[in-house]
Enzyme design. Structure first.
Site, mmCIF file in Angstrom:
data_model
loop_
_atom_site.group_PDB
_atom_site.id
_atom_site.type_symbol
_atom_site.label_atom_id
_atom_site.label_comp_id
_atom_site.label_asym_id
_atom_site.label_seq_id
_atom_site.Cartn_x
_atom_site.Cartn_y
_atom_site.Cartn_z
ATOM 1 N N GLY A 105 52.636 -9.580 7.182
ATOM 2 C CA GLY A 105 53.010 -9.839 8.735
ATOM 3 C C GLY A 105 54.608 -9.578 8.630
ATOM 4 O O GLY A 105 55.264 -10.654 8.892
ATOM 5 N N THR A 124 56.816 -6.581 10.432
ATOM 6 C CA THR A 124 57.258 -5.646 11.476
ATOM 7 C C THR A 124 56.736 -6.273 12.930
ATOM 8 O O THR A 124 55.882 -6.672 13.137
ATOM 9 C CB THR A 124 56.744 -4.242 11.402
ATOM 10 O OG1 THR A 124 56.938 -3.807 9.990
ATOM 11 C CG2 THR A 124 57.242 -3.347 12.298
ATOM 12 N N GLU A 143 57.632 -3.410 -4.291
ATOM 13 C CA GLU A 143 56.790 -2.775 -3.346
ATOM 14 C C GLU A 143 57.089 -1.108 -3.481
ATOM 15 O O GLU A 143 56.308 -0.242 -3.342
ATOM 16 C CB GLU A 143 57.498 -3.188 -1.861
ATOM 17 C CG GLU A 143 56.402 -2.410 -0.676
ATOM 18 C CD GLU A 143 56.734 -3.105 0.585
ATOM 19 O OE1 GLU A 143 56.275 -3.880 1.076
ATOM 20 O OE2 GLU A 143 57.938 -2.626 1.124
HETATM 21 C C1 LIG Z 1 50.226 2.903 9.220
HETATM 22 C C2 LIG Z 1 51.182 2.145 9.074
HETATM 23 C C3 LIG Z 1 50.770 0.505 8.516
HETATM 24 C C4 LIG Z 1 51.927 -0.391 8.549
HETATM 25 N N1 LIG Z 1 51.619 -1.368 7.838
HETATM 26 C C5 LIG Z 1 52.356 -2.514 8.049
HETATM 27 C C6 LIG Z 1 52.190 -3.726 7.543
HETATM 28 O O1 LIG Z 1 50.964 -4.051 6.977
HETATM 29 N N2 LIG Z 1 53.080 -4.853 7.805
HETATM 30 C C7 LIG Z 1 54.154 -4.564 8.286
HETATM 31 O O2 LIG Z 1 55.049 -5.702 8.356
HETATM 32 N N3 LIG Z 1 54.771 -3.280 8.801
HETATM 33 C C8 LIG Z 1 53.617 -2.455 8.725
HETATM 34 N N4 LIG Z 1 54.062 -1.230 9.075
HETATM 35 C C9 LIG Z 1 55.410 -0.900 9.899
HETATM 36 C C10 LIG Z 1 56.325 -0.085 9.138
HETATM 37 O O3 LIG Z 1 56.783 -0.990 7.914
HETATM 38 C C11 LIG Z 1 57.351 0.429 9.930
HETATM 39 O O4 LIG Z 1 56.762 1.188 10.998
HETATM 40 C C12 LIG Z 1 58.664 0.795 9.312
HETATM 41 O O5 LIG Z 1 59.152 -0.361 8.623
HETATM 42 C C13 LIG Z 1 59.550 1.472 10.533
HETATM 43 O O6 LIG Z 1 59.751 0.500 11.308
HETATM 44 P P1 LIG Z 1 59.852 1.073 13.231
HETATM 45 O O7 LIG Z 1 58.460 1.878 13.010
HETATM 46 O O8 LIG Z 1 59.890 -0.260 13.977
HETATM 47 O O9 LIG Z 1 61.061 2.182 12.839
HETATM 48 P P2 LIG Z 1 62.431 1.955 13.604
HETATM 49 O O10 LIG Z 1 63.125 0.833 12.936
HETATM 50 O O11 LIG Z 1 62.385 2.032 15.158
HETATM 51 O O12 LIG Z 1 62.839 3.230 13.014
HETATM 52 C C14 LIG Z 1 62.808 4.647 13.644
HETATM 53 C C15 LIG Z 1 63.441 5.416 12.859
HETATM 54 O O13 LIG Z 1 64.689 5.554 12.905
HETATM 55 C C16 LIG Z 1 65.392 5.157 11.777
HETATM 56 N N5 LIG Z 1 66.654 4.680 11.627
HETATM 57 C C17 LIG Z 1 66.414 3.122 12.370
HETATM 58 N N6 LIG Z 1 68.013 2.661 12.019
HETATM 59 C C18 LIG Z 1 68.455 3.654 11.344
HETATM 60 C C19 LIG Z 1 70.011 3.557 10.874
HETATM 61 N N7 LIG Z 1 70.964 2.797 10.852
HETATM 62 N N8 LIG Z 1 70.141 4.764 9.964
HETATM 63 C C20 LIG Z 1 69.364 5.887 10.052
HETATM 64 N N9 LIG Z 1 68.045 5.823 10.627
HETATM 65 C C21 LIG Z 1 67.846 4.750 10.959
HETATM 66 C C22 LIG Z 1 64.401 4.684 10.941
HETATM 67 O O14 LIG Z 1 64.377 4.965 9.434
HETATM 68 C C23 LIG Z 1 63.110 5.528 11.571
HETATM 69 O O15 LIG Z 1 62.819 6.843 10.934
HETATM 70 C C24 LIG Z 1 53.022 -0.060 9.216
HETATM 71 C C25 LIG Z 1 53.319 1.002 9.906
HETATM 72 C C26 LIG Z 1 52.256 2.160 9.822
HETATM 73 C C27 LIG Z 1 52.843 3.416 10.542
#
Ligand SMILES: Cc1cc2nc3c(=O)[nH]c(=O)nc-3n(C[C@H](O)[C@H](O)[C@H](O)COP(=O)(O)OP(=O)(O)OC[C@H]3O[C@@H](n4cnc5c(N)ncnc54)[C@H](O)[C@@H]3O)c2cc1C
Length: 391
Positions: free
Chosen positions: A128, A130, A249
């Site tokens: 946990g 995100t 990871e």
């Molecule tokens: C199916 C699935 C399973 C998951 N399982 C888990 C889990 O078990 N545990 C957990 O903790 N999380 C989990 N996640 C969450 C996942 O790790 C996050 O979705 C991921 O890290 C991206 O975070 P975000 O979705 O908030 O994207 P955001 O942080 O909102 O970013 C959106 C986009 O903008 C880009 N971006 C943001 N800032 C910058 C920057 N400075 N420069 C360039 N690009 C940028 C990002 O790279 C991304 O492409 C899961 C996600 C999915 C879809």
């Protein structure tokens, strides 16, 4: 016809693991995964077999009931699951998170949890981190864990947390010091082992409808109690512990992508050789053949980086650059292979019976989660190449 892998140096033990996992996976063919995916079900029978065979416990040291192997071996297991047509996303978290417990957990915690994890009596399949308002900026998470006596009381929200309903324990990152009070903004976060069997109604688990079958949920913490003895390491140092685990990871994700990539190229090459249109196999056309060959080359190159990173990790050498490059290269290569497989199969790629669309969805995830490839490129640009920070 099977495409030939470049033969990497592989110890007899590693080859034996590869062969044994292939054999285990042959009991769970494409149809098994297709049905599970169609129903949005959890592959319990497969995960049980994997657990009983000890493969989920390879990273647990022998003295705690595991086999004490390295990331190299763990990565081979996940690769073979994905290569067989399966989805290791159902159970990879125990490997992703194990380093945090092994490196930073106390002896008492290891004694308490590891033998039960090794035997399969306890499942650590949830991680946990995100949160909706922090996203990739993990240091801005706001789920709060406040110490009261011998407990921490947790309030807040997490998003996209996978397999919560299929796990007993969750490795939880929460804030123990408010962000504004910190001088060093990477401190103030702590890691806990949350035993979800103890929290009853205080933890609301809301399943999310996602493109992939990961049993992904939103979580709402309302005065969830965690015994202070479940704090891992030192309070406030959790971000460092989580970062420590990221290299493992990334190497494991790379291996999953390589497994997917090989599944796609094998399937593409086979179909392209068999499907006859305009009186010739479609694979005789270079427009069909070259994208498959290109993806194959990219997968094999990514695999070299994956084993290079894994070997460095297992020798306990610095491997941040290699682990990140392996994850980037492998997830991009598997996506190339997935696209080539779609093109090769034409309309049939969209028919669920062919499994291409399912694997296409599954492998697409790997360039976004658990970490987006943009963040990988930012790490390489800033930490390895010394360019200015974007954040
Ligand atoms: C199916 C699935 C399973 C998951 N399982 C888990 C889990 O078990 N545990 C957990 O903790 N999380 C989990 N996640 C969450 C996942 O790790 C996050 O979705 C991921 O890290 C991206 O975070 P975000 O979705 O908030 O994207 P955001 O942080 O909102 O970013 C959106 C986009 O903008 C880009 N971006 C943001 N800032 C910058 C920057 N400075 N420069 C360039 N690009 C940028 C990002 O790279 C991304 O492409 C899961 C996600 C999915 C879809």
């Amino acid at each position: 016809m099977e495409t030939q892998d470049i033969q990497l140096p592989s110890s007899e033990e590693q080859q034996a693991i590869r062969d044994a996992v292939q054999k285990l996976c042959s009991d769970y063919p494409d149809k098994y995964w297709r049905d599970i995916d169609g129903k949005g079900a959890y592959p319990q029978a497969f995960v049980d077999s994997l657990t009983e065979s000890g493969y989920l416990a390879v990273l647990i040291p022998e003295e705690y009931g595991g086999s004490g192997l390295g990331i190299t071996e763990a990565s081979i297991i996940l690769e073979e699951i994905n290569r067989s047509g399966g989805n290791s996303g159902a159970c990879h978290a125990q490997m992703y998170t194990m380093g945090t417990l092994l490196r930073h957990g106390s002896e008492e915690q290891k004694q308490r949890f590891l033998p039960l994890l090794a035997s399969g009596d306890l499942r650590l399949q949830a991680f946990g981190v995100t949160e909706p308002n922090a996203g990739s900026e993990t240091t801005r998470i706001s789920t709060r864990a406040q110490r009261r006596g011998d407990k921490y009381i947790v309030n807040g929200q997490k998003i996209f947390i996978s397999r919560v309903e299929h796990s007993d324990l969750m490795l939880l990152l929460a804030r123990t010091t408010p962000y504004e009070e910190l001088e060093n903004k990477t401190q103030g976060l702590s890691v806990f082992i949350l035993d979800m069997r103890d929290v009853q109604g205080n933890l609301e688990v809301r399943p999310l409808d996602m493109m992939v079958n990961h049993h992904t949920c939103a979580l709402f913490f309302d005065d969830v109690e965690i015994p202070a003895e479940n704090l891992i390491g030192e309070e406030g140092m959790g971000f460092r512990y989580i970062i420590d685990g990221w290299n493992a990871e990334r190497i494991l994700v790379a291996a999953e992508a390589i497994g997917d990539g090989r599944w796609f190229t094998d399937k593409s090459a086979r179909y392209a050789s068999e499907r006859v249109v305009f009186d010739a196999p479609i694979g005789a056309n270079q427009g069909v053949q070259f994208p498959i060959s290109k993806a194959y080359a990219q997968i094999e190159a990514a695999d070299l980086m994956r084993f290079h990173a894994a070997a460095k990790f297992d020798r306990q050498e610095k491997c941040g650059a290699e682990a990140n490059m392996a994850k980037y290269l492998a997830s991009e290569a598997s996506w190339e292979a997935a696209n080539a497989c779609m093109v090769t199969h034409g309309g049939y790629a969209f028919a669920t019976d062919y499994d291409v669309e399912r694997k296409f969805r599954e492998t697409r995830l790997l360039s976004i989660a658990p970490v987006s490839n943009n963040m990988i490129l930012a790490f390489l640009g800033q930490k390895v190449l010394g360019m200015p920070r974007s954040y």
